[in-house]
Design an enzyme around this catalytic site. Structure first.
Site, PDB file in Angstrom:
ATOM      1  N   CYS A  62     -10.369  -4.940   0.683  1.00 38.82           N
ATOM      2  CA  CYS A  62     -11.453  -3.960   0.670  1.00 38.82           C
ATOM      3  C   CYS A  62     -12.334  -4.170  -0.554  1.00 38.82           C
ATOM      4  O   CYS A  62     -11.993  -4.922  -1.470  1.00 38.82           O
ATOM      5  CB  CYS A  62     -10.891  -2.539   0.709  1.00 38.82           C
ATOM      6  SG  CYS A  62     -10.137  -1.981  -0.840  1.00 38.82           S
ATOM      7  N   GLU A  94      -3.031  -4.853  -3.061  1.00 41.92           N
ATOM      8  CA  GLU A  94      -3.566  -5.783  -4.053  1.00 41.92           C
ATOM      9  C   GLU A  94      -3.578  -5.148  -5.437  1.00 41.92           C
ATOM     10  O   GLU A  94      -3.169  -5.757  -6.427  1.00 41.92           O
ATOM     11  CB  GLU A  94      -4.993  -6.204  -3.683  1.00 41.92           C
ATOM     12  CG  GLU A  94      -5.100  -6.931  -2.366  1.00 41.92           C
ATOM     13  CD  GLU A  94      -5.397  -6.007  -1.173  1.00 41.92           C
ATOM     14  OE1 GLU A  94      -4.773  -4.923  -1.056  1.00 41.92           O
ATOM     15  OE2 GLU A  94      -6.269  -6.359  -0.369  1.00 41.92           O
ATOM     16  N   ASN A 107       0.835  -1.187   0.000  1.00 41.64           N
ATOM     17  CA  ASN A 107       0.000   0.000   0.000  1.00 41.64           C
ATOM     18  C   ASN A 107       0.878   1.248   0.000  1.00 41.64           C
ATOM     19  O   ASN A 107       1.965   1.264   0.587  1.00 41.64           O
ATOM     20  CB  ASN A 107      -1.003   0.000   1.157  1.00 41.64           C
ATOM     21  CG  ASN A 107      -0.383  -0.057   2.536  1.00 41.64           C
ATOM     22  OD1 ASN A 107       0.585  -0.785   2.776  1.00 41.64           O
ATOM     23  ND2 ASN A 107      -0.949   0.678   3.474  1.00 41.64           N
ATOM     24  N   CYS A 117     -10.666  -3.447  -3.922  1.00 42.47           N
ATOM     25  CA  CYS A 117      -9.710  -4.500  -4.287  1.00 42.47           C
ATOM     26  C   CYS A 117     -10.424  -5.784  -4.688  1.00 42.47           C
ATOM     27  O   CYS A 117      -9.986  -6.489  -5.604  1.00 42.47           O
ATOM     28  CB  CYS A 117      -8.725  -4.763  -3.154  1.00 42.47           C
ATOM     29  SG  CYS A 117      -7.506  -3.440  -3.015  1.00 42.47           S
ATOM     30  N   GLU A 150       0.174   5.272   0.663  1.00 38.97           N
ATOM     31  CA  GLU A 150      -0.794   6.287   1.068  1.00 38.97           C
ATOM     32  C   GLU A 150      -0.411   7.661   0.548  1.00 38.97           C
ATOM     33  O   GLU A 150       0.729   7.909   0.143  1.00 38.97           O
ATOM     34  CB  GLU A 150      -0.897   6.332   2.592  1.00 38.97           C
ATOM     35  CG  GLU A 150      -1.463   5.061   3.184  1.00 38.97           C
ATOM     36  CD  GLU A 150      -1.545   5.081   4.698  1.00 38.97           C
ATOM     37  OE1 GLU A 150      -2.137   4.131   5.232  1.00 38.97           O
ATOM     38  OE2 GLU A 150      -1.044   6.022   5.350  1.00 38.97           O
TER      39      GLU A 150
END
Length: 137
Positions: free
Chosen positions: A97, A60, A47, A100, A49
């Site tokens: 999520c 992902e 990830n 994803c 951010e």
């Protein structure tokens, strides 16, 4: 990168290595993903951010984007493994999520397996169980 067919334990190790590269100064929640394609190639992602949260990208989607960039638009996923850790270095129950899930579904087959940390340890599921009635054409 070509690695050949990998088992679930190796995918977990690759996803865990990837999460160490995560850029998560705001949530303090690192996520790593490893995807194995039908061609036998492994791609990882983490990830990343952004202070404008909507511009952040999940692990992902990073891994899948790398797979498409390398294999082209016909790339299909054989397996996806998602690992995470909080600011204390502890993995917590966390499935992919919604965004994803839909992104994985775009490149999944009925045989694609998805692995993540659940309430009682690792979970392995199918795409149809992870995203029932997902949006498709």
């Amino acid at each position: 990168m070509k690695r050949g067919i990998m088992d679930e334990i190796n995918l977990k190790a690759e996803a865990t290595k990837a999460l160490e590269k995560a850029y998560s100064p705001y949530s303090k929640f690192k996520v790593g993903a490893a995807v194995l394609t039908e061609s036998g190639n492994l791609f990882t992602g983490c990830n990343v951010e952004n202070v404008s949260y909507g511009l952040s990208i999940c692990a992902e989607r990073t891994a899948i984007t790398r797979a498409v960039a390398n294999e082209g638009p016909g790339m299909k996923l054989r397996e996806v493994y998602v690992a995470n850790c909080n600011e204390h270095g502890v993995s917590i129950p966390c499935s992919p999520c919604g965004a994803c899930r839909q992104f994985i579904a775009e490149f999944a087959t009925p045989a694609t397996r998805i692995h993540y940390t659940g309430e009682n340890g690792d979970v392995t599921t199918s795409m149809s169980d992870l995203l029932p009635d997902g949006f498709t054409f």
